[in-house]
Design a protein around this motif. Structure first.
Motif, PDB file in Angstrom:
ATOM      1  N   GLY A   1      -4.381   7.281  10.238  1.00  0.00           N
ATOM      2  CA  GLY A   1      -3.942   6.663   9.059  1.00  0.00           C
ATOM      3  C   GLY A   1      -3.659   5.172   9.309  1.00  0.00           C
ATOM      4  N   ARG A   2      -3.196   4.716   7.972  1.00  0.00           N
ATOM      5  CA  ARG A   2      -2.904   3.235   7.638  1.00  0.00           C
ATOM      6  C   ARG A   2      -1.693   3.149   7.033  1.00  0.00           C
ATOM      7  N   ALA A   3      -0.687   2.481   7.414  1.00  0.00           N
ATOM      8  CA  ALA A   3       0.559   2.121   6.642  1.00  0.00           C
ATOM      9  C   ALA A   3       0.428   0.683   6.095  1.00  0.00           C
ATOM     10  N   TYR A   4       0.447   0.623   4.735  1.00  0.00           N
ATOM     11  CA  TYR A   4       0.623  -0.593   4.038  1.00  0.00           C
ATOM     12  C   TYR A   4       2.007  -0.891   3.699  1.00  0.00           C
ATOM     13  N   ILE A   5       2.477  -1.850   4.091  1.00  0.00           N
ATOM     14  CA  ILE A   5       4.102  -2.311   3.777  1.00  0.00           C
ATOM     15  C   ILE A   5       4.009  -3.663   2.946  1.00  0.00           C
ATOM     16  N   GLN A   6       4.379  -3.363   1.785  1.00  0.00           N
ATOM     17  CA  GLN A   6       4.265  -4.737   0.871  1.00  0.00           C
ATOM     18  C   GLN A   6       5.843  -5.125   0.744  1.00  0.00           C
ATOM     19  N   ALA A   7       6.110  -6.362   1.332  1.00  0.00           N
ATOM     20  CA  ALA A   7       7.567  -6.797   1.268  1.00  0.00           C
ATOM     21  C   ALA A   7       7.677  -7.894   0.452  1.00  0.00           C
ATOM     22  N   THR A   8       8.184  -7.682  -0.798  1.00  0.00           N
ATOM     23  CA  THR A   8       8.432  -8.891  -1.612  1.00  0.00           C
ATOM     24  C   THR A   8       9.935  -9.187  -1.555  1.00  0.00           C
ATOM     25  N   PHE A   9      10.444 -10.285  -2.234  1.00  0.00           N
ATOM     26  CA  PHE A   9      11.946 -10.764  -2.114  1.00  0.00           C
ATOM     27  C   PHE A   9      12.710  -9.640  -2.925  1.00  0.00           C
ATOM     28  N   ASN A  10      11.972  -8.874  -3.966  1.00  0.00           N
ATOM     29  CA  ASN A  10      12.725  -7.957  -4.798  1.00  0.00           C
ATOM     30  C   ASN A  10      12.613  -6.498  -4.282  1.00  0.00           C
ATOM     31  N   ASN A  11      11.525  -6.221  -3.721  1.00  0.00           N
ATOM     32  CA  ASN A  11      11.456  -4.760  -3.497  1.00  0.00           C
ATOM     33  C   ASN A  11      10.418  -4.422  -2.178  1.00  0.00           C
ATOM     34  N   THR A  12      10.365  -3.422  -1.708  1.00  0.00           N
ATOM     35  CA  THR A  12       9.540  -2.992  -0.496  1.00  0.00           C
ATOM     36  C   THR A  12       8.904  -1.843  -0.793  1.00  0.00           C
ATOM     37  N   ILE A  13       7.394  -1.712  -0.858  1.00  0.00           N
ATOM     38  CA  ILE A  13       6.719  -0.650  -1.128  1.00  0.00           C
ATOM     39  C   ILE A  13       5.837  -0.365   0.005  1.00  0.00           C
ATOM     40  N   VAL A  14       5.915   1.055   0.367  1.00  0.00           N
ATOM     41  CA  VAL A  14       5.338   1.462   1.822  1.00  0.00           C
ATOM     42  C   VAL A  14       4.323   2.673   1.211  1.00  0.00           C
ATOM     43  N   THR A  15       2.918   2.452   1.578  1.00  0.00           N
ATOM     44  CA  THR A  15       1.947   3.278   1.242  1.00  0.00           C
ATOM     45  C   THR A  15       1.038   3.724   2.429  1.00  0.00           C
ATOM     46  N   ILE A  16       1.100   4.920   2.676  1.00  0.00           N
ATOM     47  CA  ILE A  16       0.309   5.654   3.733  1.00  0.00           C
ATOM     48  C   ILE A  16      -0.899   6.263   3.329  1.00  0.00           C
ATOM     49  N   THR A  17      -2.261   5.735   4.003  1.00  0.00           N
ATOM     50  CA  THR A  17      -3.384   6.408   3.528  1.00  0.00           C
ATOM     51  C   THR A  17      -4.164   6.873   4.648  1.00  0.00           C
ATOM     52  N   ASP A  18      -5.203   7.635   4.401  1.00  0.00           N
ATOM     53  CA  ASP A  18      -6.132   7.795   5.574  1.00  0.00           C
ATOM     54  C   ASP A  18      -7.064   6.849   5.676  1.00  0.00           C
ATOM     55  N   LEU A  19      -8.057   6.968   6.869  1.00  0.00           N
ATOM     56  CA  LEU A  19      -8.994   5.812   7.079  1.00  0.00           C
ATOM     57  C   LEU A  19      -9.787   5.671   5.898  1.00  0.00           C
ATOM     58  N   LYS A  20     -10.022   6.498   5.098  1.00  0.00           N
ATOM     59  CA  LYS A  20     -10.726   6.203   3.719  1.00  0.00           C
ATOM     60  C   LYS A  20     -10.069   5.468   2.750  1.00  0.00           C
ATOM     61  N   GLY A  21      -8.853   5.481   2.690  1.00  0.00           N
ATOM     62  CA  GLY A  21      -8.110   4.906   1.527  1.00  0.00           C
ATOM     63  C   GLY A  21      -7.430   5.631   0.665  1.00  0.00           C
ATOM     64  N   ASP A  22      -7.564   6.922   0.877  1.00  0.00           N
ATOM     65  CA  ASP A  22      -6.849   7.840  -0.116  1.00  0.00           C
ATOM     66  C   ASP A  22      -5.540   7.981   0.301  1.00  0.00           C
ATOM     67  N   VAL A  23      -4.533   7.988  -0.873  1.00  0.00           N
ATOM     68  CA  VAL A  23      -3.149   7.572  -0.551  1.00  0.00           C
ATOM     69  C   VAL A  23      -2.816   9.001  -0.132  1.00  0.00           C
ATOM     70  N   ILE A  24      -1.653   9.268   1.026  1.00  0.00           N
ATOM     71  CA  ILE A  24      -1.228  10.463   1.414  1.00  0.00           C
ATOM     72  C   ILE A  24       0.014  10.506   0.941  1.00  0.00           C
ATOM     73  N   ALA A  25       0.933   9.378   1.170  1.00  0.00           N
ATOM     74  CA  ALA A  25       2.381   9.267   0.839  1.00  0.00           C
ATOM     75  C   ALA A  25       2.778   7.753   0.493  1.00  0.00           C
ATOM     76  N   TRP A  26       3.543   7.651  -0.372  1.00  0.00           N
ATOM     77  CA  TRP A  26       4.131   6.318  -0.820  1.00  0.00           C
ATOM     78  C   TRP A  26       5.387   6.365  -1.197  1.00  0.00           C
ATOM     79  N   ALA A  27       6.424   5.344  -0.940  1.00  0.00           N
ATOM     80  CA  ALA A  27       7.789   5.010  -1.269  1.00  0.00           C
ATOM     81  C   ALA A  27       7.906   3.835  -1.465  1.00  0.00           C
ATOM     82  N   SER A  28       8.935   3.511  -2.394  1.00  0.00           N
ATOM     83  CA  SER A  28       9.642   2.102  -2.373  1.00  0.00           C
ATOM     84  C   SER A  28      10.832   2.187  -2.482  1.00  0.00           C
ATOM     85  N   ALA A  29      11.415   1.018  -2.451  1.00  0.00           N
ATOM     86  CA  ALA A  29      13.062   0.815  -2.267  1.00  0.00           C
ATOM     87  C   ALA A  29      13.687   1.264  -3.627  1.00  0.00           C
TER      88      ALA A  29
END
Length: 130
Positions: free
Chosen positions: A20-48
């Motif tokens: 799969g792929r893990a996308y980490i979007q780290a801004t100054f105010n929050n951090t969002i972590v999204t884990i997807t399969d290779l097609k791009g379908d979201v398996i799990a996500w969490a934010s601060a």
């Protein structure tokens, strides 16, 4: 008497995906972590914020670590073992989120920075008139 059949929601079903792929979007105010399969379908996500942090604490590295752990544990339950990491943004939780995913037990295939770079910057302000 008729018994109701309990259906399992798609979120709770085990998917048995190995990569799969893990996308980490780290801004100054929050951090969002999204884990997807290779097609791009979201398996799990969490934010601060979803991990229980409020206000200025959402932008801390510890909040990013907690968000990555919460997201990673759910993805491990789905059968995910290998991930490629894509990082976006200038936030302070970038490195700790990667370390958290590593300590959970994921095999990291690669790390890539996909932060956007401005081509020509913002439009300049209008000229000053006296």
């Amino acid at each position: 008497m008729v018994k109701k059949v309990k259906k399992i929601s798609p979120r709770k079903q085990k998917k048995n995906i190995s990569q799969g792929r893990a996308y980490i979007q780290a801004t100054f105010n929050n951090t969002i972590v999204t884990i997807t399969d290779l097609k791009g379908d979201v398996i799990a996500w969490a934010s601060a914020g979803s991990s229980g942090f409020k206000g200025a604490r959402k932008g801390t590295p510890f909040a990013a670590q907690t968000a990555a752990e919460n997201c990673g544990k759910f993805a491990l339950d789905q059968g995910l073992t290998q991930i490629s990491i894509y990082i976006k943004g200038p936030g302070s939780g970038r490195e700790l989120a990667i370390r958290a995913l590593r300590t959970i037990g994921f095999q990291i295939l690669g790390i890539r920075d996909i932060t956007g770079v401005p081509h020509n910057g913002c439009r300049p302000s209008k000229k000053r008139r006296i």
